[in-house]
Write a protein that holds these residues in place. Structure first.
Motif, mmCIF file in Angstrom:
data_model
loop_
_atom_site.group_PDB
_atom_site.id
_atom_site.type_symbol
_atom_site.label_atom_id
_atom_site.label_comp_id
_atom_site.label_asym_id
_atom_site.label_seq_id
_atom_site.Cartn_x
_atom_site.Cartn_y
_atom_site.Cartn_z
ATOM 1 N N ASN A 296 0.801 -1.222 0.000
ATOM 2 C CA ASN A 296 0.000 0.000 0.000
ATOM 3 C C ASN A 296 0.835 1.274 0.000
ATOM 4 N N GLU A 297 2.102 1.169 0.398
ATOM 5 C CA GLU A 297 2.965 2.363 0.446
ATOM 6 C C GLU A 297 4.415 1.901 0.395
ATOM 7 N N ILE A 298 5.253 2.664 -0.319
ATOM 8 C CA ILE A 298 6.665 2.305 -0.490
ATOM 9 C C ILE A 298 7.517 3.550 -0.236
ATOM 10 N N MET A 299 8.395 3.486 0.731
ATOM 11 C CA MET A 299 9.375 4.546 0.968
ATOM 12 C C MET A 299 10.738 4.009 0.555
ATOM 13 N N TYR A 300 11.293 4.558 -0.523
ATOM 14 C CA TYR A 300 12.508 3.954 -1.070
ATOM 15 C C TYR A 300 13.637 4.948 -1.320
ATOM 16 N N ASP A 301 13.360 6.233 -1.468
ATOM 17 C CA ASP A 301 14.383 7.231 -1.766
ATOM 18 C C ASP A 301 14.543 8.119 -0.547
ATOM 19 N N VAL A 302 15.509 7.775 0.320
ATOM 20 C CA VAL A 302 15.632 8.456 1.608
ATOM 21 C C VAL A 302 17.027 9.037 1.794
ATOM 22 N N SER A 303 17.105 10.051 2.632
ATOM 23 C CA SER A 303 18.379 10.668 3.002
ATOM 24 C C SER A 303 19.041 9.850 4.105
ATOM 25 N N ASP A 304 20.291 10.141 4.381
ATOM 26 C CA ASP A 304 20.981 9.503 5.497
ATOM 27 C C ASP A 304 20.229 9.799 6.791
ATOM 28 N N GLY A 305 20.077 8.781 7.620
ATOM 29 C CA GLY A 305 19.341 8.954 8.863
ATOM 30 C C GLY A 305 17.859 8.668 8.734
ATOM 31 N N MET A 306 17.394 8.476 7.506
ATOM 32 C CA MET A 306 16.003 8.096 7.265
ATOM 33 C C MET A 306 15.959 6.604 6.915
ATOM 34 N N ALA A 307 14.780 6.022 6.911
ATOM 35 C CA ALA A 307 14.665 4.573 6.716
ATOM 36 C C ALA A 307 13.661 4.245 5.627
ATOM 37 N N GLU A 308 14.005 3.238 4.840
ATOM 38 C CA GLU A 308 13.057 2.692 3.874
ATOM 39 C C GLU A 308 12.029 1.827 4.612
ATOM 40 N N TYR A 309 10.860 1.677 4.006
ATOM 41 C CA TYR A 309 9.853 0.786 4.574
ATOM 42 C C TYR A 309 8.831 0.429 3.507
ATOM 43 N N ILE A 310 8.053 -0.611 3.809
ATOM 44 C CA ILE A 310 6.940 -1.038 2.968
ATOM 45 C C ILE A 310 5.717 -1.170 3.862
ATOM 46 N N GLU A 311 4.619 -0.578 3.429
ATOM 47 C CA GLU A 311 3.367 -0.696 4.184
ATOM 48 C C GLU A 311 2.448 -1.706 3.505
ATOM 49 N N LEU A 312 1.809 -2.538 4.324
ATOM 50 C CA LEU A 312 0.894 -3.557 3.841
ATOM 51 C C LEU A 312 -0.514 -3.263 4.337
ATOM 52 N N THR A 357 9.960 -2.604 8.143
ATOM 53 C CA THR A 357 11.150 -1.792 7.887
ATOM 54 C C THR A 357 12.383 -2.598 8.259
ATOM 55 N N TRP A 358 13.528 -2.219 7.728
ATOM 56 C CA TRP A 358 14.763 -2.974 7.981
ATOM 57 C C TRP A 358 15.862 -2.053 8.510
ATOM 58 N N ASP A 359 15.437 -0.915 9.091
ATOM 59 C CA ASP A 359 16.396 0.064 9.609
ATOM 60 C C ASP A 359 15.800 0.716 10.856
ATOM 61 N N GLU A 360 16.567 0.704 11.951
ATOM 62 C CA GLU A 360 16.090 1.305 13.208
ATOM 63 C C GLU A 360 15.857 2.804 13.086
ATOM 64 N N ALA A 361 16.442 3.440 12.077
ATOM 65 C CA ALA A 361 16.234 4.879 11.880
ATOM 66 C C ALA A 361 14.763 5.201 11.622
ATOM 67 N N PHE A 362 13.975 4.195 11.252
ATOM 68 C CA PHE A 362 12.536 4.415 11.033
ATOM 69 C C PHE A 362 11.882 5.061 12.243
ATOM 70 N N PHE A 363 12.277 4.631 13.440
ATOM 71 C CA PHE A 363 11.636 5.120 14.657
ATOM 72 C C PHE A 363 12.112 6.522 15.037
ATOM 73 N N GLN A 364 13.199 7.002 14.433
ATOM 74 C CA GLN A 364 13.597 8.397 14.642
ATOM 75 C C GLN A 364 12.670 9.345 13.887
ATOM 76 N N THR A 365 12.212 8.898 12.723
ATOM 77 C CA THR A 365 11.292 9.705 11.930
ATOM 78 C C THR A 365 9.864 9.573 12.431
ATOM 79 N N PHE A 366 9.512 8.353 12.887
ATOM 80 C CA PHE A 366 8.143 8.106 13.356
ATOM 81 C C PHE A 366 8.189 7.518 14.771
ATOM 82 N N PRO A 367 8.594 8.320 15.767
ATOM 83 C CA PRO A 367 8.757 7.806 17.136
ATOM 84 C C PRO A 367 7.452 7.330 17.760
#
Length: 565
Positions: A296-312, A357-367
């Protein structure tokens, strides 16, 4: 003259004796590459009808030869030569009628070598040249047909025994008269069936057989429960391969919850001469429901410190536990999935969203999503390509539930910078590969993981249309650059067209043309006309026309849309 005749007669007798030995005693099984601790060993077998006595036997390889102690073999009897008989018995349950010969012999190479059995060194009884490419470390090499040449690769195979070898017993690969085997258990994703493959591999055809399958699984208390799934008797055999199928629906009705189920199949026939291959087991993940899962959602082009993810999105009617799902991209496979979900707490309620998600940085953006049950973190080197990539979600059995190959061109063309902005589905129910159903997330955070997409707009009532934002400002970019035209139709499925008209009734843009749609959906208009120019500030009319696929009825929806400053 008499002496000469006696010599010739003796030669002929010795030659015939040699032929008899060659025909009756064979090298039947070898263990050239055992696992650590197990000694190497060689098995002989008397194929004839009379007792054979070897007075001065020797074993040779390509480099050397060594005598072993004398032994005799009865018809159908086995003999094993090994440097430590007691040690070998700790690895196998060797029958008491098997002759055990404790002796050293030339070390067998782990790559390839020759093995020869001789009498009086010069008299060759049997020989084989083996190559470990035929087999596998820890498994013996077994002779298939004792009456065919030992030098042929086609007459040798790695052991199929569950113990890795059959010392003192008929080879697991040997040709025998009657031999029914449970070859394997498959999970057929297309037919949603567990299939048991039964082989009739004997030299003579069996007439019929009995068959049963048990299922073993864990109940809530942690106790293992074993139930009989199917019992059949007197099944006739028409082909060498017989497949018996068990519908997954039958299994779902007896298991208390989704989880791993071990299936064990048994086959038996009154004339079966080999029982060691009558049983086979395999384990599959069985779900209580047949879930509907959409990317349902794809985050793939991110800056350093941001995280990719896939929403289902969970499109089913039950809360979905995503245990034993696999996600991979173009660089992965089902066997080498980039992300494997192993969890008993990652759940998505009906018509709700979950995030991988496969990166802990995800929770910095969405705590605010930390410790939520609908968020799953799996540390991985997965990296979605910027220009486009394949995304597949499947279960552990290989059934694919959704897949797509996204492209950077799916973003809204009026958004100049899409970095740190996800691609969102406009309608989660539509097929994921429809590029017209994707556009750039308009939320301030750049993504809406775990929530309704920013492009989904408000939920209208039946036969209605709504627009958000309205007015919108395509010339300014940002969150208000696109108008999301949400609609609800009185049809389950339809072909839909949509256009924008100015106040004089002139069509300025065709924004959907004969698109397949469900009862709800949304269309994004970026404010551009048919010439690809941003339309002037002012009022316009959106007209949606839908034709019901089943009845052919037509529904027309209209709404005012405003382009502002």
């Amino acid at each position: 003259m008499l002496i000469t005749i006696l010599k010739i007669t003796l030669f002929i007798l010795m030659f015939c004796f040699s032929i008899i030995l060659e025909a009756r005693i064979v090298i039947n099984e070898i263990m050239p590459a055992p696992l650590d601790g197990e000694p190497e060993w060689i098995e002989f077998y008397n194929t004839g009808e009379f007792e054979i006595i070897l007075v001065s036997p020797a074993i040779s390889d390509l480099a050397s030869s060594r005598n072993i102690q004398p032994f005799k073999l009865q018809p159908g009897q086995f003999a094993i030569v090994v440097k430590d008989t007691n040690l070998l018995k700790t690895y196998y349950n060797i029958p008491s009628n098997c002759i055990m010969i404790q002796s050293t012999f030339p070390t067998l190479n782990n790559t390839n070598d020759a093995v020869a059995l001789r009498e009086n060194v010069s008299e060759l009884i049997d020989t084989v040249f083996y190559d470990m490419k035929w087999g596998e470390k820890g498994l013996s090499l077994e002779r298939i047909d004792v009456k065919s040449a030992a030098l042929s690769q086609t007459n040798w195979s790695k052991s199929l025994s569950a113990f890795g070898a059959t010392p003192g017993y008929i080879n697991s690969t040997a040709l025998i008269n009657y031999d029914l085997t449970c070859l394997k258990i498959n999970y057929n994703n297309l037919s949603a069936e567990v299939e048991v493959v039964i082989n009739d591999i004997g030299t003579k055809r069996s007439q019929e057989f009995d068959f049963s399958v048990n299922a073993e699984f864990t109940i809530s208390s942690g106790e293992m429960l074993n139930l009989s799934l199917i019992e059949l008797t007197g099944i006739s055999i028409y082909d060498l391969d017989t497949i018996i199928s068990i519908p997954v629906e039958l299994i779902r009705n007896i298991i208390p919850r989704s989880g791993m189920v071990r299936f064990t199949a048994f086959v038996s026939s009154f004339n079966d001469e080999r029982r060691s291959n009558d049983t086979v087991s395999s384990e599959f993940y069985i779900r209580r429901e047949d879930p509907i899962i959409k990317i349902n959602e794809i985050m793939y082009d991110v800056s350093d410190g941001m995280a990719e993810y896939i929403e289902l999105w969970n499109g089913g009617s039950d809360t979905l536990l995503l245990d034993n799902f696999v996600i991979w991209d173009a660089a992965g496979t089902i066997e080498k999935g980039n992300v494997r979900i192993i969890s008993d707490s990652f759940v998505i309620p009906p018509n709700e969203y979950g995030v991988v998600t496969w990166d802990e940085a995800f929770f910095q953006t969405f705590p605010d999503l930390l410790d939520k049950n609908n968020i799953y973190l799996f540390k991985s080197s997965m990296n979605l390509n910027l220009s486009g990539d394949l995304i597949v979600i499947a279960d552990a059995n290989g059934k694919i539930y959704d897949s797509l190959t996204y492209s950077n061109s799916w973003h809204n063309r009026s958004v100049s910078n899409t970095k740190n902005r996800s691609l969102e589905k406009i309608s989660p129910i539509l097929e994921s590969h429809y590029n017209a159903n994707w556009s750039t997330c308009s939320a301030y955070e750049g993504g809406t993981p775990g929530k309704i997409n920013s492009l989904a707009g408000n939920k209208p009532g039946e036969g209605s249309i709504s627009i958000s934002p309205n007015p919108f400002a395509p010339s300014l970019g940002g969150a208000d650059a696109n108008a999301v035209i949400s609609y609800e139709l009185p049809f389950t499925s339809s072909h839909l067209s949509a256009a924008v008209y100015d106040m004089n009734g002139t069509r300025i843009s065709q924004i959907a043309n004969n698109r397949f749609s469900g009862s709800q959906g949304a269309i994004v208009w970026d404010g551009r006309n048919s010439n690809d120019f941003i339309s002037q500030i002012g009022q316009y009319i959106v007209v949606i026309e839908a034709v019901d696929i089943e009845s052919g009825k037509v529904s027309v929806l209209k709404s005012l849309i405003v382009i502002g400053k």
